[in-house]
Design a protein around this motif. Structure first.
Motif, mmCIF file in Angstrom:
data_model
loop_
_atom_site.group_PDB
_atom_site.id
_atom_site.type_symbol
_atom_site.label_atom_id
_atom_site.label_comp_id
_atom_site.label_asym_id
_atom_site.label_seq_id
_atom_site.Cartn_x
_atom_site.Cartn_y
_atom_site.Cartn_z
ATOM 1 N N ILE A 1 -37.665 83.807 -16.627
ATOM 2 C CA ILE A 1 -38.662 83.365 -17.609
ATOM 3 C C ILE A 1 -39.172 81.970 -17.266
ATOM 4 O O ILE A 1 -40.376 81.704 -17.292
ATOM 5 C CB ILE A 1 -38.073 83.393 -19.031
ATOM 6 N N GLY A 2 -38.253 81.065 -16.936
ATOM 7 C CA GLY A 2 -38.652 79.703 -16.601
ATOM 8 C C GLY A 2 -39.565 79.642 -15.389
ATOM 9 O O GLY A 2 -40.560 78.908 -15.377
ATOM 10 N N MET A 3 -39.247 80.428 -14.361
ATOM 11 C CA MET A 3 -40.084 80.460 -13.158
ATOM 12 C C MET A 3 -41.462 81.027 -13.468
ATOM 13 O O MET A 3 -42.483 80.528 -12.980
ATOM 14 C CB MET A 3 -39.393 81.282 -12.067
ATOM 15 N N TYR A 4 -41.501 82.075 -14.286
ATOM 16 C CA TYR A 4 -42.786 82.688 -14.639
ATOM 17 C C TYR A 4 -43.664 81.721 -15.433
ATOM 18 O O TYR A 4 -44.859 81.584 -15.166
ATOM 19 C CB TYR A 4 -42.558 83.969 -15.438
ATOM 20 N N VAL A 5 -43.073 81.034 -16.405
ATOM 21 C CA VAL A 5 -43.835 80.062 -17.198
ATOM 22 C C VAL A 5 -44.394 78.967 -16.293
ATOM 23 O O VAL A 5 -45.554 78.562 -16.424
ATOM 24 C CB VAL A 5 -42.958 79.452 -18.311
ATOM 25 N N ALA A 6 -43.584 78.490 -15.352
ATOM 26 C CA ALA A 6 -44.041 77.455 -14.416
ATOM 27 C C ALA A 6 -45.228 77.952 -13.590
ATOM 28 O O ALA A 6 -46.183 77.210 -13.347
ATOM 29 C CB ALA A 6 -42.894 77.027 -13.506
ATOM 30 N N CYS A 7 -45.176 79.205 -13.167
ATOM 31 C CA CYS A 7 -46.296 79.793 -12.412
ATOM 32 C C CYS A 7 -47.570 79.808 -13.247
ATOM 33 O O CYS A 7 -48.657 79.500 -12.751
ATOM 34 C CB CYS A 7 -45.958 81.220 -11.986
ATOM 35 N N CYS A 8 -47.441 80.181 -14.512
ATOM 36 C CA CYS A 8 -48.606 80.239 -15.390
ATOM 37 C C CYS A 8 -49.210 78.855 -15.592
ATOM 38 O O CYS A 8 -50.436 78.694 -15.571
ATOM 39 C CB CYS A 8 -48.219 80.840 -16.740
ATOM 40 N N ILE A 9 -48.362 77.866 -15.795
ATOM 41 C CA ILE A 9 -48.852 76.504 -16.019
ATOM 42 C C ILE A 9 -49.559 75.973 -14.779
ATOM 43 O O ILE A 9 -50.616 75.344 -14.864
ATOM 44 C CB ILE A 9 -47.689 75.581 -16.427
ATOM 45 N N GLU A 10 -48.986 76.231 -13.604
ATOM 46 C CA GLU A 10 -49.563 75.738 -12.346
ATOM 47 C C GLU A 10 -50.601 76.697 -11.764
ATOM 48 O O GLU A 10 -51.211 76.410 -10.742
ATOM 49 C CB GLU A 10 -48.452 75.511 -11.317
ATOM 50 N N LYS A 11 -50.779 77.850 -12.424
ATOM 51 C CA LYS A 11 -51.717 78.879 -11.957
ATOM 52 C C LYS A 11 -51.413 79.312 -10.519
ATOM 53 O O LYS A 11 -52.299 79.395 -9.663
ATOM 54 C CB LYS A 11 -53.159 78.393 -12.090
ATOM 55 N N VAL A 12 -50.145 79.574 -10.282
ATOM 56 C CA VAL A 12 -49.681 80.086 -8.992
ATOM 57 C C VAL A 12 -49.369 81.572 -9.153
ATOM 58 O O VAL A 12 -48.696 81.969 -10.104
ATOM 59 C CB VAL A 12 -48.417 79.321 -8.528
ATOM 60 N N LYS A 13 -49.855 82.388 -8.240
ATOM 61 C CA LYS A 13 -49.643 83.830 -8.341
ATOM 62 C C LYS A 13 -48.165 84.172 -8.245
ATOM 63 O O LYS A 13 -47.451 83.661 -7.388
ATOM 64 C CB LYS A 13 -50.422 84.554 -7.243
ATOM 65 N N ALA A 14 -47.743 85.059 -9.143
ATOM 66 C CA ALA A 14 -46.350 85.510 -9.159
ATOM 67 C C ALA A 14 -46.313 87.018 -8.975
ATOM 68 O O ALA A 14 -47.073 87.749 -9.609
ATOM 69 C CB ALA A 14 -45.679 85.120 -10.470
ATOM 70 N N ASP A 15 -45.438 87.473 -8.107
ATOM 71 C CA ASP A 15 -45.275 88.901 -7.860
ATOM 72 C C ASP A 15 -43.844 89.309 -8.187
ATOM 73 O O ASP A 15 -42.916 88.495 -8.159
ATOM 74 C CB ASP A 15 -45.572 89.235 -6.398
ATOM 75 N N THR A 16 -43.680 90.581 -8.487
ATOM 76 C CA THR A 16 -42.346 91.132 -8.677
ATOM 77 C C THR A 16 -42.276 92.453 -7.936
ATOM 78 O O THR A 16 -43.274 92.919 -7.388
ATOM 79 C CB THR A 16 -42.018 91.305 -10.174
ATOM 80 N N ILE A 17 -41.116 93.055 -7.925
ATOM 81 C CA ILE A 17 -40.905 94.255 -7.120
ATOM 82 C C ILE A 17 -40.678 95.463 -8.017
ATOM 83 O O ILE A 17 -40.139 95.338 -9.122
ATOM 84 C CB ILE A 17 -39.708 94.048 -6.167
ATOM 85 N N SER A 18 -41.097 96.629 -7.546
ATOM 86 C CA SER A 18 -40.905 97.856 -8.313
ATOM 87 C C SER A 18 -39.451 98.300 -8.240
ATOM 88 O O SER A 18 -38.673 97.824 -7.411
ATOM 89 C CB SER A 18 -41.806 98.966 -7.767
ATOM 90 N N ASP A 19 -39.097 99.229 -9.102
ATOM 91 C CA ASP A 19 -37.723 99.737 -9.122
ATOM 92 C C ASP A 19 -37.345 100.419 -7.808
ATOM 93 O O ASP A 19 -36.179 100.446 -7.417
ATOM 94 C CB ASP A 19 -37.542 100.733 -10.275
ATOM 95 N N THR A 20 -38.342 100.976 -7.128
ATOM 96 C CA THR A 20 -38.066 101.677 -5.872
ATOM 97 C C THR A 20 -37.992 100.723 -4.684
ATOM 98 O O THR A 20 -37.649 101.120 -3.581
ATOM 99 C CB THR A 20 -39.163 102.718 -5.588
ATOM 100 N N GLU A 21 -38.341 99.443 -4.934
ATOM 101 C CA GLU A 21 -38.313 98.401 -3.904
ATOM 102 C C GLU A 21 -39.335 98.650 -2.790
ATOM 103 O O GLU A 21 -39.250 98.068 -1.717
ATOM 104 C CB GLU A 21 -36.914 98.254 -3.291
ATOM 105 N N ASN A 22 -40.319 99.514 -3.057
ATOM 106 C CA ASN A 22 -41.318 99.805 -2.031
ATOM 107 C C ASN A 22 -42.660 99.144 -2.311
ATOM 108 O O ASN A 22 -43.527 99.107 -1.450
ATOM 109 C CB ASN A 22 -41.530 101.324 -1.916
ATOM 110 N N GLU A 23 -42.847 98.656 -3.541
ATOM 111 C CA GLU A 23 -44.124 98.068 -3.910
ATOM 112 C C GLU A 23 -43.920 96.733 -4.607
ATOM 113 O O GLU A 23 -42.914 96.515 -5.284
ATOM 114 C CB GLU A 23 -44.896 99.006 -4.842
ATOM 115 N N TYR A 24 -44.919 95.859 -4.439
ATOM 116 C CA TYR A 24 -44.907 94.568 -5.111
ATOM 117 C C TYR A 24 -46.077 94.527 -6.087
ATOM 118 O O TYR A 24 -47.167 95.006 -5.781
ATOM 119 C CB TYR A 24 -45.028 93.430 -4.091
ATOM 120 N N PHE A 25 -45.849 93.965 -7.258
ATOM 121 C CA PHE A 25 -46.872 93.910 -8.287
ATOM 122 C C PHE A 25 -47.155 92.467 -8.682
ATOM 123 O O PHE A 25 -46.230 91.666 -8.842
ATOM 124 C CB PHE A 25 -46.434 94.693 -9.531
ATOM 125 N N ASN A 26 -48.444 92.169 -8.841
ATOM 126 C CA ASN A 26 -48.835 90.840 -9.296
ATOM 127 C C ASN A 26 -48.753 90.777 -10.815
ATOM 128 O O ASN A 26 -49.203 91.685 -11.509
ATOM 129 C CB ASN A 26 -50.259 90.521 -8.831
#
Length: 219
Positions: free
Chosen positions: A97-122
């Motif tokens: 949560i802290g990392m995500y909030v920091a990304c939003c404040i600095e307007k830095v793109k944040a990605d995460t990974i799908s459950d299958t570990e084959n795709e990344y989502f912004n």
């Protein structure tokens, strides 16, 4: 000759996600990876791909501390790199949560990974990322006081000579009280729509209070 963009990736390594972390860095074409937690196996594997690795450990137990530490790291990276990206991997909630909030404040793109570990989502930016300096100032004053009326908030603004945060004018400009109150009301209503402040009636007047969300993020 066109200069190649330099990219920096920031992430907090999570157990069982070494491979997707490295794959993301390679896919991004990262010149540097900043690990927010020391993980020797990740460091070795990233280095084998010719990627520069740096460890900048952050606190793990309090969201506000994670936000502040991550903001400083992002700010430093943005000075040295053309593009900064964050990869959020499953970890303890305070860190994610802290990392995500920091990304939003600095307007830095944040990605995460799908459950299958084959795709990344912004991940989209949360609306509080769009508040301006004046709105941040007002929100800070409301959090500091716990609750405050619009009139008392105006008195604080007067005392600190902060009219310039409400308007795009020089601070030595002459401001009438009624126009300032109207502008202040507009800003309070915008913060209310973003669920960062709430109002309640107290006698004949309304007072403005921070919400759980704003206290959670900024307190």
């Amino acid at each position: 000759m066109e200069t190649k963009n330099r990219r920096c990736m920031i992430t907090f390594p999570a157990e069982g996600y070494k491979k997707p972390l490295v794959m993301y860095a390679v896919k991004l074409g990262a010149d540097k990876v900043i690990l927010l937690n020391p993980e020797k196996s990740c460091m070795s594997l990233l280095s084998s791909f010719g990627i520069n690795v740096e460890v900048k450990a952050i606190p793990k137990n309090k969201v506000s501390e994670v936000i502040i530490s991550t903001l400083k790291i992002i700010s430093g990276a943005k000075k040295d790199y053309d593009e900064v990206r964050m990869l959020l991997l499953p970890s303890n909630p305070e860190v994610v949560i802290g990392m995500y909030v920091a990304c939003c404040i600095e307007k830095v793109k944040a990605d995460t990974i799908s459950d299958t570990e084959n795709e990344y989502f912004n991940l989209p930016f949360f609306p509080f990322a769009e508040i301006n300096e004046g709105e941040k100032f007002i929100l800070t004053k409301i959090i500091e006081t716990g609750k405050i009326s619009k009139r008392n908030l105006l008195e604080k603004i007067k005392k600190e000579g902060s009219y310039d945060l409400l308007y795009s004018r020089k601070s030595n400009a002459i401001f009438g009280e009624e126009p300032v109150l109207k502008q202040l009301q507009r800003m309070l209503e915008r913060l209310e729509k973003l669920e960062l402040v709430s109002r309640e009636r107290e006698g004949r007047r309304f007072v403005w209070k921070p919400t759980s969300l704003s206290k959670f993020m900024f307190d």
